[in-house]
Design an enzyme around this catalytic site. Structure first.
Site, PDB file in Angstrom:
ATOM      1  N   ASP A 166       0.815  -1.206   0.000  1.00 29.78           N
ATOM      2  CA  ASP A 166       0.000   0.000   0.000  1.00 29.78           C
ATOM      3  C   ASP A 166       0.852   1.261   0.000  1.00 29.78           C
ATOM      4  OD1 ASP A 166      -2.236  -1.548  -0.025  1.00 29.78           O
ATOM      5  OD2 ASP A 166      -2.840  -1.152   2.034  1.00 29.78           O
ATOM      6  N   GLY A 167       2.014   1.224   0.684  1.00 28.44           N
ATOM      7  CA  GLY A 167       2.895   2.388   0.681  1.00 28.44           C
ATOM      8  C   GLY A 167       3.385   2.737  -0.706  1.00 28.44           C
TER       9      GLY A 167
ATOM     10  N   THR B  34      -8.558   3.495   7.247  1.00 34.13           N
ATOM     11  CA  THR B  34      -8.086   2.181   7.690  1.00 34.13           C
ATOM     12  C   THR B  34      -6.609   2.226   8.092  1.00 34.13           C
ATOM     13  OG1 THR B  34      -7.633   1.566   5.386  1.00 34.13           O
ATOM     14  CG2 THR B  34      -9.751   0.877   6.321  1.00 34.13           C
ATOM     15  N   ALA B  35      -6.040   3.429   8.172  1.00 32.31           N
ATOM     16  CA  ALA B  35      -4.623   3.564   8.508  1.00 32.31           C
ATOM     17  C   ALA B  35      -4.469   4.146   9.919  1.00 32.31           C
ATOM     18  CB  ALA B  35      -3.930   4.421   7.443  1.00 32.31           C
ATOM     19  N   TYR B  36      -3.677   5.196  10.074  1.00 33.18           N
ATOM     20  CA  TYR B  36      -3.368   5.754  11.391  1.00 33.18           C
ATOM     21  C   TYR B  36      -4.640   6.178  12.125  1.00 33.18           C
ATOM     22  CZ  TYR B  36      -0.361   8.390  14.698  1.00 33.18           C
ATOM     23  OH  TYR B  36       0.298   8.863  15.804  1.00 33.18           O
TER      24      TYR B  36
ATOM     25  N   GLN C 191       5.162   9.970   4.315  1.00 32.12           N
ATOM     26  CA  GLN C 191       6.240   9.916   3.334  1.00 32.12           C
ATOM     27  C   GLN C 191       6.840  11.281   3.018  1.00 32.12           C
ATOM     28  OE1 GLN C 191       4.566   7.802   0.001  1.00 32.12           O
ATOM     29  NE2 GLN C 191       4.716   5.819   1.011  1.00 32.12           N
TER      30      GLN C 191
END
Length: 297
Positions: free
Chosen positions: A80-81, A195-197, A253
């Site tokens: 995903d990154g 759905t991340a942090y 990023q």
């Protein structure tokens, strides 16, 4: 039956964490996929950075602007990154992206690496579903001048340094004062980033088709300070009132070091990222699999 996509760009995972055997594996997968695409009648090019770092020099290579102008499909192989990084770069060109999962999670790189050829073949022939994902535009303003700007597919995060205390942030939405928040930080997330942090600090899951943003505090001093869902048309302003070593990052990023009085503005970008999924793809299937729902049933 030949591919409906004539000119396909390949993007791979090649960053500092990919070394030794992992880099060799990534190189081999890229080469295999490129050969598969060639057999489907596609003209294959490699993203310039991918080609340089993996050593796959026997394919034509183009930079992002050239890919945006010449290609009609991007194929991202990684996690995903990797997809987040490529998605931000190609959003302005409206290049559709397909993700092959060579990472861990796979919320947005949804084709398993082991079965890519079986899944890709009908997609290349036109059997796919299209989905648009929103993107955030953020600016760091210092003395009313923009000193840094970035796009984010997942989230914009303002947080404290690793050894300092809480930060105090003055938050406004569409020019209206919301609160002075004392916390470890604040997350502004898209539905993709829900759905991340944001999820890890108690934010809600948001379906990608919902036009909204999540504003979620990180370890707030006041426990009644809870995540809130805002319209996607909102402009959110975050001013640094107090705190040391405060920073802002964009999809984890890009990084900007902040000073007291700096203001971060966040709103939805005019650009979006277009994903192509296999026919029958379902967001809830992805959630159930990746979040291990129904295990033990």
């Amino acid at each position: 039956m030949k591919s409906q996509f004539r000119h396909v760009a390949l993007f791979g995972k090649y960053h500092a964490t990919v070394t030794g055997g992992a880099l060799e594996s990534s190189r081999q997968v890229l080469d295999d996929v490129a050969q598969f695409l060639g057999r489907q009648g596609c003209e294959v090019v490699l993203d310039k950075d991918t080609a340089i770092h993996t050593g796959l020099s026997h394919y034509p290579m183009l930079d992002i602007a050239q890919i945006g102008a010449q290609c009609d499909l991007g194929l991202v192989i990684g996690g995903d990154g990797t997809m987040l990084g490529i998605g931000r770069q190609v959003a302005q060109y409206k290049l559709p992206l397909i993700g092959i999962n060579q990472g861990r999670l796979g919320f947005i790189t949804d084709i398993p690496i082991k079965s890519y050829s079986d899944v890709l073949q009908p997609m290349l022939q036109g059997h796919y579903q299209t989905e648009e994902r929103s993107v955030l535009q953020a600016h760091v303003l210092r003395n009313q001048h923009s000193v840094f700007s970035a796009l984010a597919m997942n989230d914009v995060v303002v947080n404290r340094g690793g050894t300092s205390g809480m930060v105090e942030l003055r938050v406004e939405v569409d020019g209206r004062f919301v609160a002075n928040q004392r916390a470890d930080g604040l997350i502004i997330a898209t539905p993709t980033g829900s759905t991340a942090y944001s999820l890890s600090v108690g934010g809600p899951l948001m379906h990608p088709s919902i036009g909204g943003l999540v504003m979620a505090p990180i370890a707030p001093h006041t426990l009644s300070n809870r995540p809130i869902v805002l319209p996607e048309s909102s402009e959110i302003s975050i001013e640094i009132v107090s705190g040391r070593y405060v920073s802002a990052n964009f999809d984890m990023q890009s990084l900007a070091e902040l000073m007291l009085g700096d203001r971060i503005t966040v709103n939805r970008s005019e650009h979006s990222v277009r994903f192509l999924h296999p026919e029958g793809w379902n967001y809830f299937d992805t959630l159930r699999k990746k979040m291990h729902w129904n295990e033990g049933v």
